[in-house]
Scaffold this motif. Structure first.
Motif, PDB file in Angstrom:
ATOM      1  N   MET A  65      -5.436   6.876   2.125  1.00 18.20           N
ATOM      2  CA  MET A  65      -6.844   6.525   1.897  1.00 18.20           C
ATOM      3  C   MET A  65      -7.057   5.015   1.956  1.00 18.20           C
ATOM      4  SD  MET A  65      -7.832   9.213  -1.139  1.00 18.20           S
ATOM      5  CE  MET A  65      -9.539   8.763  -1.264  1.00 18.20           C
ATOM      6  N   VAL A  66      -6.117   4.244   1.400  1.00 20.13           N
ATOM      7  CA  VAL A  66      -6.226   2.787   1.451  1.00 20.13           C
ATOM      8  C   VAL A  66      -6.073   2.303   2.894  1.00 20.13           C
ATOM      9  CG1 VAL A  66      -5.112   0.627   0.746  1.00 20.13           C
ATOM     10  CG2 VAL A  66      -5.536   2.409  -0.935  1.00 20.13           C
ATOM     11  N   GLU A  67      -5.137   2.892   3.631  1.00 17.18           N
ATOM     12  CA  GLU A  67      -4.963   2.544   5.057  1.00 17.18           C
ATOM     13  C   GLU A  67      -6.259   2.766   5.825  1.00 17.18           C
ATOM     14  OE1 GLU A  67      -2.623   1.607   7.378  1.00 17.18           O
ATOM     15  OE2 GLU A  67      -0.889   1.331   6.084  1.00 17.18           O
ATOM     16  N   GLU A  68      -6.883   3.921   5.618  1.00 20.30           N
ATOM     17  CA  GLU A  68      -8.139   4.223   6.314  1.00 20.30           C
ATOM     18  C   GLU A  68      -9.231   3.236   5.911  1.00 20.30           C
ATOM     19  OE1 GLU A  68      -8.921   8.290   5.322  1.00 20.30           O
ATOM     20  OE2 GLU A  68      -7.287   9.038   6.587  1.00 20.30           O
ATOM     21  N   HIS A  69      -9.292   2.878   4.635  1.00 20.36           N
ATOM     22  CA  HIS A  69     -10.283   1.916   4.156  1.00 20.36           C
ATOM     23  C   HIS A  69     -10.073   0.560   4.824  1.00 20.36           C
ATOM     24  CE1 HIS A  69     -12.821  -0.350   1.369  1.00 20.36           C
ATOM     25  NE2 HIS A  69     -11.808  -1.171   1.187  1.00 20.36           N
ATOM     26  N   LEU A  70      -8.816   0.118   4.881  1.00 16.70           N
ATOM     27  CA  LEU A  70      -8.517  -1.178   5.483  1.00 16.70           C
ATOM     28  C   LEU A  70      -8.782  -1.178   6.988  1.00 16.70           C
ATOM     29  CD1 LEU A  70      -5.241  -2.119   3.565  1.00 16.70           C
ATOM     30  CD2 LEU A  70      -7.542  -3.040   3.213  1.00 16.70           C
ATOM     31  N   GLU A  71      -8.440  -0.085   7.664  1.00 16.14           N
ATOM     32  CA  GLU A  71      -8.704   0.006   9.107  1.00 16.14           C
ATOM     33  C   GLU A  71     -10.195  -0.015   9.393  1.00 16.14           C
ATOM     34  OE1 GLU A  71      -6.650   3.462  10.471  1.00 16.14           O
ATOM     35  OE2 GLU A  71      -4.681   2.532  10.263  1.00 16.14           O
ATOM     36  N   GLU A  72     -10.961   0.615   8.529  1.00 18.87           N
ATOM     37  CA  GLU A  72     -12.408   0.640   8.708  1.00 18.87           C
ATOM     38  C   GLU A  72     -13.025  -0.732   8.433  1.00 18.87           C
ATOM     39  OE1 GLU A  72     -15.966   2.434   6.062  1.00 18.87           O
ATOM     40  OE2 GLU A  72     -14.448   3.889   6.705  1.00 18.87           O
ATOM     41  N   LYS A  73     -12.539  -1.390   7.398  1.00 19.54           N
ATOM     42  CA  LYS A  73     -13.145  -2.649   6.970  1.00 19.54           C
ATOM     43  C   LYS A  73     -12.603  -3.866   7.718  1.00 19.54           C
ATOM     44  CE  LYS A  73     -15.210  -4.389   2.936  1.00 19.54           C
ATOM     45  NZ  LYS A  73     -15.824  -3.950   1.752  1.00 19.54           N
ATOM     46  N   TYR A  74     -11.298  -3.871   7.991  1.00 25.59           N
ATOM     47  CA  TYR A  74     -10.642  -5.011   8.634  1.00 25.59           C
ATOM     48  C   TYR A  74      -9.851  -4.517   9.843  1.00 25.59           C
ATOM     49  CZ  TYR A  74     -11.486  -6.575   3.851  1.00 25.59           C
ATOM     50  OH  TYR A  74     -12.050  -6.839   2.646  1.00 25.59           O
ATOM     51  N   SER A  75     -10.540  -4.089  10.855  1.00 21.12           N
ATOM     52  CA  SER A  75      -9.872  -3.477  12.005  1.00 21.12           C
ATOM     53  C   SER A  75      -9.031  -4.470  12.807  1.00 21.12           C
ATOM     54  CB  SER A  75     -10.904  -2.809  12.914  1.00 21.12           C
ATOM     55  OG  SER A  75     -11.853  -3.777  13.354  1.00 21.12           O
ATOM     56  N   ASN A  76      -9.344  -5.752  12.758  1.00 13.16           N
ATOM     57  CA  ASN A  76      -8.602  -6.741  13.542  1.00 13.16           C
ATOM     58  C   ASN A  76      -7.426  -7.345  12.780  1.00 13.16           C
ATOM     59  OD1 ASN A  76     -10.382  -6.395  15.662  1.00 13.16           O
ATOM     60  ND2 ASN A  76     -11.765  -7.982  14.934  1.00 13.16           N
ATOM     61  N   GLU A 114     -10.176   5.539  -7.203  1.00 10.36           N
ATOM     62  CA  GLU A 114     -10.812   6.120  -8.380  1.00 10.36           C
ATOM     63  C   GLU A 114     -11.966   7.001  -7.931  1.00 10.36           C
ATOM     64  OE1 GLU A 114     -11.971   3.114 -11.145  1.00 10.36           O
ATOM     65  OE2 GLU A 114      -9.914   2.484 -11.535  1.00 10.36           O
ATOM     66  N   ASN A 115     -11.944   8.237  -8.372  1.00 10.44           N
ATOM     67  CA  ASN A 115     -12.972   9.226  -8.021  1.00 10.44           C
ATOM     68  C   ASN A 115     -13.121   9.364  -6.516  1.00 10.44           C
ATOM     69  OD1 ASN A 115     -13.498   9.595 -10.768  1.00 10.44           O
ATOM     70  ND2 ASN A 115     -14.960   7.911 -10.784  1.00 10.44           N
ATOM     71  N   GLY A 116     -12.006   9.329  -5.790  1.00  8.95           N
ATOM     72  CA  GLY A 116     -12.027   9.505  -4.346  1.00  8.95           C
ATOM     73  C   GLY A 116     -12.522   8.297  -3.578  1.00  8.95           C
ATOM     74  N   LYS A 117     -12.671   7.174  -4.254  1.00  8.33           N
ATOM     75  CA  LYS A 117     -13.193   5.965  -3.626  1.00  8.33           C
ATOM     76  C   LYS A 117     -12.164   4.844  -3.762  1.00  8.33           C
ATOM     77  CE  LYS A 117     -17.450   3.313  -3.632  1.00  8.33           C
ATOM     78  NZ  LYS A 117     -18.714   3.071  -4.337  1.00  8.33           N
ATOM     79  N   VAL A 118     -11.944   4.103  -2.680  1.00  3.25           N
ATOM     80  CA  VAL A 118     -10.990   3.003  -2.693  1.00  3.25           C
ATOM     81  C   VAL A 118     -11.691   1.747  -3.189  1.00  3.25           C
ATOM     82  CG1 VAL A 118      -9.481   1.564  -1.283  1.00  3.25           C
ATOM     83  CG2 VAL A 118      -9.686   4.001  -0.785  1.00  3.25           C
TER      84      VAL A 118
END
Length: 138
Positions: A65-76, A114-118
């Motif tokens: 989930m953290v990987e997906e969050h980081l890829e979405e937010k900081y793709s470069n 927390e609660n499904g949110k990164v």
């Protein structure tokens, strides 16, 4: 006292309590109390065997989930994820995933689910010098 020591002292305290009160019972009562002790020990052994697998599954899920969050937010950007699995609490659901971005090697970002949110739980700077991190989230 950490959670593992507290948990262990609680289990052995209950077992000790059953052994002490078993002196006040006759043979049938002692057998029943000793059966409770055996059930407690067996249950605790199963818990000790199964818990690491549950923790690993949760950790892998939260890391993804953290990987997906980081890829979405900081793709470069590129980063490395780490965690000290020995410091994970036994009963706590607070898995902190540590991230170091390659272009900011002196800053450690801590993420939590927390609660499904990164969320970004903390930012740690080397030498305790406060600076604005490039990837600081509000």
């Amino acid at each position: 006292m950490d959670l593992k020591a507290l948990e262990l002292s609680f289990v052995f305290g209950i077992i000790y309590f059953f052994f002490v009160i078993s002196f006040f019972f006759r043979k049938r009562g002692k057998i029943i109390l000793y059966s409770f002790v055996a059930i407690i020990l067996l249950s605790y052994a199963v818990l000790l065997i199964v818990r690491p697998y549950i923790q690993d599954a949760k950790y892998n899920k939260y890391t993804q989930m953290v990987e997906e969050h980081l890829e979405e937010k900081y793709s470069n950007a590129s980063w490395k994820i780490s965690v000290d699995k020995d410091s994970l609490s036994t009963t706590s659901n607070r898995y902190e995933i540590q991230v170091k971005f390659d272009d900011e090697p002196t800053v450690l970002y801590g993420y939590r689910v927390e609660n499904g949110k990164v969320i970004q739980a903390y930012v740690s700077f080397e030498n305790n010098a406060y600076r604005n991190g490039k990837y600081l989230e509000n």
